[in-house]
Design a protein around this motif. Structure first.
Motif, PDB file in Angstrom:
ATOM      1  N   ARG A 219       1.035  -1.151   0.061  1.00 34.29           N
ATOM      2  CA  ARG A 219       0.032  -0.066  -0.185  1.00 34.29           C
ATOM      3  C   ARG A 219       0.996   1.158   0.011  1.00 34.29           C
ATOM      4  O   ARG A 219       1.672   1.460   0.903  1.00 34.29           O
ATOM      5  CB  ARG A 219      -1.031   0.102   1.293  1.00 34.29           C
ATOM      6  N   PHE A 220       0.658   1.985  -1.006  1.00 36.84           N
ATOM      7  CA  PHE A 220       1.433   3.349  -1.153  1.00 36.84           C
ATOM      8  C   PHE A 220       1.472   3.982  -0.097  1.00 36.84           C
ATOM      9  O   PHE A 220       0.054   4.468   0.564  1.00 36.84           O
ATOM     10  CB  PHE A 220       1.275   3.875  -2.476  1.00 36.84           C
ATOM     11  N   LEU A 221       2.374   4.651   0.667  1.00 35.72           N
ATOM     12  CA  LEU A 221       2.416   5.722   1.793  1.00 35.72           C
ATOM     13  C   LEU A 221       2.798   7.062   1.312  1.00 35.72           C
ATOM     14  O   LEU A 221       2.107   7.740   1.712  1.00 35.72           O
ATOM     15  CB  LEU A 221       3.189   5.048   2.931  1.00 35.72           C
ATOM     16  N   GLY A 222       3.719   7.026   0.578  1.00 34.02           N
ATOM     17  CA  GLY A 222       4.133   8.351   0.148  1.00 34.02           C
ATOM     18  C   GLY A 222       5.341   8.535  -0.560  1.00 34.02           C
ATOM     19  O   GLY A 222       6.156   7.591  -0.726  1.00 34.02           O
ATOM     20  N   SER A 223       5.598   9.682  -0.912  1.00 34.63           N
ATOM     21  CA  SER A 223       6.686   9.989  -1.811  1.00 34.63           C
ATOM     22  C   SER A 223       7.251  11.318  -1.919  1.00 34.63           C
ATOM     23  O   SER A 223       6.260  12.136  -1.611  1.00 34.63           O
ATOM     24  CB  SER A 223       6.444   9.650  -3.533  1.00 34.63           C
ATOM     25  N   THR A 224       8.438  11.851  -2.006  1.00 31.84           N
ATOM     26  CA  THR A 224       8.876  13.027  -2.223  1.00 31.84           C
ATOM     27  C   THR A 224       9.011  13.485  -3.675  1.00 31.84           C
ATOM     28  O   THR A 224       9.360  14.705  -4.051  1.00 31.84           O
ATOM     29  CB  THR A 224      10.177  13.605  -1.365  1.00 31.84           C
ATOM     30  N   SER A 225       8.851  12.265  -4.642  1.00 29.74           N
ATOM     31  CA  SER A 225       8.957  12.666  -6.035  1.00 29.74           C
ATOM     32  C   SER A 225       7.550  13.275  -6.593  1.00 29.74           C
ATOM     33  O   SER A 225       6.333  12.932  -6.292  1.00 29.74           O
ATOM     34  CB  SER A 225       9.097  11.263  -6.644  1.00 29.74           C
ATOM     35  N   GLU A 226       7.770  14.265  -7.272  1.00 29.25           N
ATOM     36  CA  GLU A 226       6.733  14.985  -7.890  1.00 29.25           C
ATOM     37  C   GLU A 226       6.022  14.052  -9.274  1.00 29.25           C
ATOM     38  O   GLU A 226       4.781  14.086  -9.237  1.00 29.25           O
ATOM     39  CB  GLU A 226       6.885  16.362  -8.503  1.00 29.25           C
ATOM     40  N   ALA A 227       6.593  13.125  -9.525  1.00 28.49           N
ATOM     41  CA  ALA A 227       6.315  12.245 -10.614  1.00 28.49           C
ATOM     42  C   ALA A 227       5.600  10.981 -10.108  1.00 28.49           C
ATOM     43  O   ALA A 227       5.005  10.098 -10.568  1.00 28.49           O
ATOM     44  CB  ALA A 227       7.344  11.913 -11.833  1.00 28.49           C
TER      45      ALA A 227
END
Length: 68
Positions: free
Chosen positions: A4-12
């Motif tokens: 389950r995706f939690l988050g990213s600092t990537s804009e893409a």
């Protein structure tokens, strides 16, 4: 295992990213560390393991969201 995706600092939305598994663990998606000096600093790396690099702010942001 499911993620389950939690988050990213990537804009893409690519990497670095963090995921929670249905086994109660965290999966890190990031750029593989290939610098020989950095790899030499790692301890007890087992076969099949690798190191990835993620920004500190990603870990802090996800910790705040997950831990409240």
């Amino acid at each position: 295992m499911r993620l389950r995706f939690l988050g990213s600092t990537s804009e893409a939305g690519a990497c670095p990213s963090l995921y929670e598994t249905d086994r109660g663990t965290i999966v890190v998606q990031g750029m593989q560390v290939v610098d020989p000096d950095a790899l030499a600093d790692l301890r007890d790396v087992l076969d099949g393991e690798t190191a990835v690099e993620v920004p500190r702010e990603l870990l802090v942001d996800i910790a705040r969201k997950v831990l409240g």
